[in-house]
Design a protein around this motif. Structure first.
Motif, PDB file in Angstrom:
ATOM      1  N   UNK A   1      -1.321  22.698   9.455  1.00  0.00           N
ATOM      2  CA  UNK A   1      -2.712  22.291   9.243  1.00  0.00           C
ATOM      3  C   UNK A   1      -2.870  21.592   7.904  1.00  0.00           C
ATOM      4  N   UNK A   2      -3.636  20.509   7.894  1.00  0.00           N
ATOM      5  CA  UNK A   2      -3.766  19.698   6.686  1.00  0.00           C
ATOM      6  C   UNK A   2      -4.205  20.519   5.484  1.00  0.00           C
ATOM      7  N   UNK A   3      -5.051  21.525   5.725  1.00  0.00           N
ATOM      8  CA  UNK A   3      -5.563  22.336   4.619  1.00  0.00           C
ATOM      9  C   UNK A   3      -4.477  23.189   3.968  1.00  0.00           C
ATOM     10  N   UNK A   4      -3.341  23.362   4.635  1.00  0.00           N
ATOM     11  CA  UNK A   4      -2.261  24.185   4.069  1.00  0.00           C
ATOM     12  C   UNK A   4      -1.518  23.472   2.951  1.00  0.00           C
ATOM     13  N   UNK A   5      -1.628  22.148   2.884  1.00  0.00           N
ATOM     14  CA  UNK A   5      -0.894  21.385   1.876  1.00  0.00           C
ATOM     15  C   UNK A   5      -1.741  21.243   0.607  1.00  0.00           C
ATOM     16  N   UNK A   6      -1.094  21.317  -0.540  1.00  0.00           N
ATOM     17  CA  UNK A   6      -1.764  20.996  -1.798  1.00  0.00           C
ATOM     18  C   UNK A   6      -1.906  19.486  -1.911  1.00  0.00           C
ATOM     19  N   UNK A   7      -2.719  19.032  -2.852  1.00  0.00           N
ATOM     20  CA  UNK A   7      -2.887  17.586  -3.052  1.00  0.00           C
ATOM     21  C   UNK A   7      -1.557  16.929  -3.400  1.00  0.00           C
ATOM     22  N   UNK A   8      -0.757  17.589  -4.214  1.00  0.00           N
ATOM     23  CA  UNK A   8       0.539  17.027  -4.612  1.00  0.00           C
ATOM     24  C   UNK A   8       1.483  16.934  -3.413  1.00  0.00           C
ATOM     25  N   UNK A   9       1.459  17.954  -2.549  1.00  0.00           N
ATOM     26  CA  UNK A   9       2.317  17.926  -1.356  1.00  0.00           C
ATOM     27  C   UNK A   9       1.859  16.852  -0.374  1.00  0.00           C
ATOM     28  N   UNK A  10       0.544  16.696  -0.230  1.00  0.00           N
ATOM     29  CA  UNK A  10       0.028  15.649   0.651  1.00  0.00           C
ATOM     30  C   UNK A  10       0.438  14.261   0.164  1.00  0.00           C
ATOM     31  N   UNK A  11       0.413  14.063  -1.140  1.00  0.00           N
ATOM     32  CA  UNK A  11       0.727  12.743  -1.698  1.00  0.00           C
ATOM     33  C   UNK A  11       2.167  12.331  -1.432  1.00  0.00           C
ATOM     34  N   UNK A  12       3.043  13.300  -1.180  1.00  0.00           N
ATOM     35  CA  UNK A  12       4.427  12.992  -0.842  1.00  0.00           C
ATOM     36  C   UNK A  12       4.622  12.785   0.651  1.00  0.00           C
ATOM     37  N   UNK A  13       3.592  13.104   1.430  1.00  0.00           N
ATOM     38  CA  UNK A  13       3.704  13.044   2.889  1.00  0.00           C
ATOM     39  C   UNK A  13       2.880  11.946   3.526  1.00  0.00           C
ATOM     40  N   UNK A  14       1.816  11.536   2.880  1.00  0.00           N
ATOM     41  CA  UNK A  14       1.007  10.455   3.449  1.00  0.00           C
ATOM     42  C   UNK A  14       0.451   9.592   2.327  1.00  0.00           C
ATOM     43  N   UNK A  15       0.375   8.303   2.608  1.00  0.00           N
ATOM     44  CA  UNK A  15      -0.205   7.335   1.681  1.00  0.00           C
ATOM     45  C   UNK A  15      -1.356   6.640   2.392  1.00  0.00           C
ATOM     46  N   UNK A  16      -2.471   6.447   1.682  1.00  0.00           N
ATOM     47  CA  UNK A  16      -3.701   5.976   2.304  1.00  0.00           C
ATOM     48  C   UNK A  16      -4.158   4.682   1.644  1.00  0.00           C
ATOM     49  N   UNK A  17      -4.459   3.692   2.478  1.00  0.00           N
ATOM     50  CA  UNK A  17      -5.058   2.445   2.005  1.00  0.00           C
ATOM     51  C   UNK A  17      -6.507   2.412   2.489  1.00  0.00           C
ATOM     52  N   UNK A  18      -7.490   2.557   1.580  1.00  0.00           N
ATOM     53  CA  UNK A  18      -8.896   2.492   2.004  1.00  0.00           C
ATOM     54  C   UNK A  18      -9.318   1.061   2.305  1.00  0.00           C
ATOM     55  N   UNK A  19     -10.523   0.918   2.821  1.00  0.00           N
ATOM     56  CA  UNK A  19     -11.009  -0.418   3.188  1.00  0.00           C
ATOM     57  C   UNK A  19     -11.126  -1.339   1.982  1.00  0.00           C
ATOM     58  N   UNK A  20     -11.572  -0.820   0.851  1.00  0.00           N
ATOM     59  CA  UNK A  20     -11.753  -1.661  -0.333  1.00  0.00           C
ATOM     60  C   UNK A  20     -11.125  -0.980  -1.533  1.00  0.00           C
ATOM     61  N   UNK A  21     -10.578  -1.790  -2.426  1.00  0.00           N
ATOM     62  CA  UNK A  21      -9.914  -1.271  -3.622  1.00  0.00           C
ATOM     63  C   UNK A  21     -10.684  -1.752  -4.851  1.00  0.00           C
ATOM     64  N   UNK A  22     -11.216  -0.815  -5.636  1.00  0.00           N
ATOM     65  CA  UNK A  22     -11.944  -1.162  -6.854  1.00  0.00           C
ATOM     66  C   UNK A  22     -11.379  -0.356  -8.011  1.00  0.00           C
ATOM     67  N   UNK A  23     -11.339  -0.983  -9.175  1.00  0.00           N
ATOM     68  CA  UNK A  23     -10.896  -0.319 -10.402  1.00  0.00           C
ATOM     69  C   UNK A  23     -11.883  -0.647 -11.512  1.00  0.00           C
ATOM     70  N   UNK A  24     -12.157   0.345 -12.352  1.00  0.00           N
ATOM     71  CA  UNK A  24     -13.129   0.156 -13.426  1.00  0.00           C
ATOM     72  C   UNK A  24     -12.503  -0.431 -14.687  1.00  0.00           C
ATOM     73  N   UNK A  25     -11.181  -0.395 -14.798  1.00  0.00           N
ATOM     74  CA  UNK A  25     -10.506  -0.861 -15.991  1.00  0.00           C
ATOM     75  C   UNK A  25      -9.579  -2.024 -15.634  1.00  0.00           C
ATOM     76  N   UNK A  26      -9.332  -2.923 -16.585  1.00  0.00           N
ATOM     77  CA  UNK A  26      -8.532  -4.132 -16.288  1.00  0.00           C
ATOM     78  C   UNK A  26      -7.035  -3.863 -16.280  1.00  0.00           C
TER      79      UNK A  26
END
Length: 272
Positions: free
Chosen positions: A83-108
């Motif tokens: 179940x997705x909730x069983x993984x920590x954020x760090x463990x999820x980051x090694x298992x799936x990568x996500x590209x959202x619809x739009x990419x914005x950054x506040x710093x140059x």
């Protein structure tokens, strides 16, 4: 004395056909609206799965649920068998990568620095990071403006840099939300070729697409969503029928064979 948790390690390579993510009986509510109604979708290693359907059908919501970014009201989302909730954020980051619809950054940030953010989950050597960075930037054709500020790029250039960050993460499950929306014809084809290459290398790729022609050409499997439900799931040649697509999109659609290659072509029926 507080004990530090060991840093999570990447999962072992999957075998072709292994289920890396799945939604089972998934219901998702966004505010008072039920966006997904009992959706069941498996995501397999070695496969490009395209999510298609009209606006508001639930494609992005399903992608976010598979990423464990949106909670299930009912049912379950599993990632690598748990179940997705069983993984920590760090463990999820090694298992799936996500590209959202739009990419914005506040710093140059420079383009190279944005792509390097994809390496954050890894405890790897600088040489490994540099190699992943170089390969991701070359695959998306952004190496030529590595030192330019991200904020100075066009929409299409930003989209390719954001994809390079996802590729640099080297997670075995890629979840891409409309990666071709801001791209010209050449780079739409490039991005979908990259998806196929990642699947050929053993990754599982889920991509939200509006272009049915691209889905027919590059996806191994297509899930057609309509009003929060899966109307059909299977190879494009099996599920892309004129009747179903015309009904789902409320627009007459033609499904043809290319006169030279026999490949599947999907186009609106127009009376000009």
């Amino acid at each position: 004395m507080r004990l530090l948790r060991p840093r999570p390690t990447p999962p072992p390579p999957a075998d072709p056909g292994d289920i890396l993510a799945e939604a089972e009986g998934l219901r998702v509510r966004l505010g008072s609206r039920e966006a997904l109604h009992g959706v069941c979708v498996p995501v397999r290693a070695g496969e490009v799965l395209a999510l298609v359907g009209p606006n508001g059908a639930g494609k992005s919501t399903l992608l976010s649920a598979l990423a464990a970014d949106v909670p299930a009201a009912e049912g379950v989302v599993r990632i690598h068998g748990h179940p997705a909730a069983d993984w920590s954020a760090a463990e999820l980051a090694l298992r799936r990568a996500v590209l959202p619809q739009s990419a914005t950054l506040s710093f140059p940030f420079a383009v190279e620095d944005v792509v390097r953010m994809g390496r954050a989950p890894h405890a790897s050597s600088p040489a490994e990071d540099d190699l992943a960075l170089a390969e991701a930037m070359a695959a998306t054709e952004v190496t030529g403006f590595a030192r330019r500020p991200f904020s100075a790029l066009s929409g299409g250039e930003r989209a390719r840099v954001a994809l390079a960050r996802v590729l640099a993460q080297r997670a075995p499950l890629l979840l891409l939300d409309e990666p071709t929306a801001a791209l010209d014809l050449r780079h739409q084809e490039l991005v979908l070729r990259v998806c196929r290459e990642r699947a050929r290398a053993g990754d599982a790729v889920v991509v939200v697409l509006h272009d049915l022609g691209l889905a027919a050409a590059y996806a191994h499997r297509v899930a057609i969503l309509c009003a929060g439900k899966v109307a059909a799931d299977g190879p494009p040649a099996e599920v892309f029928s004129e009747r179903l697509l015309s009904e789902v999109y409320d627009q007459p659609v033609e499904v043809l064979s290319h006169p030279r290659t026999g490949a599947l072509l999907v186009t609106p029926r127009r009376n000009l």
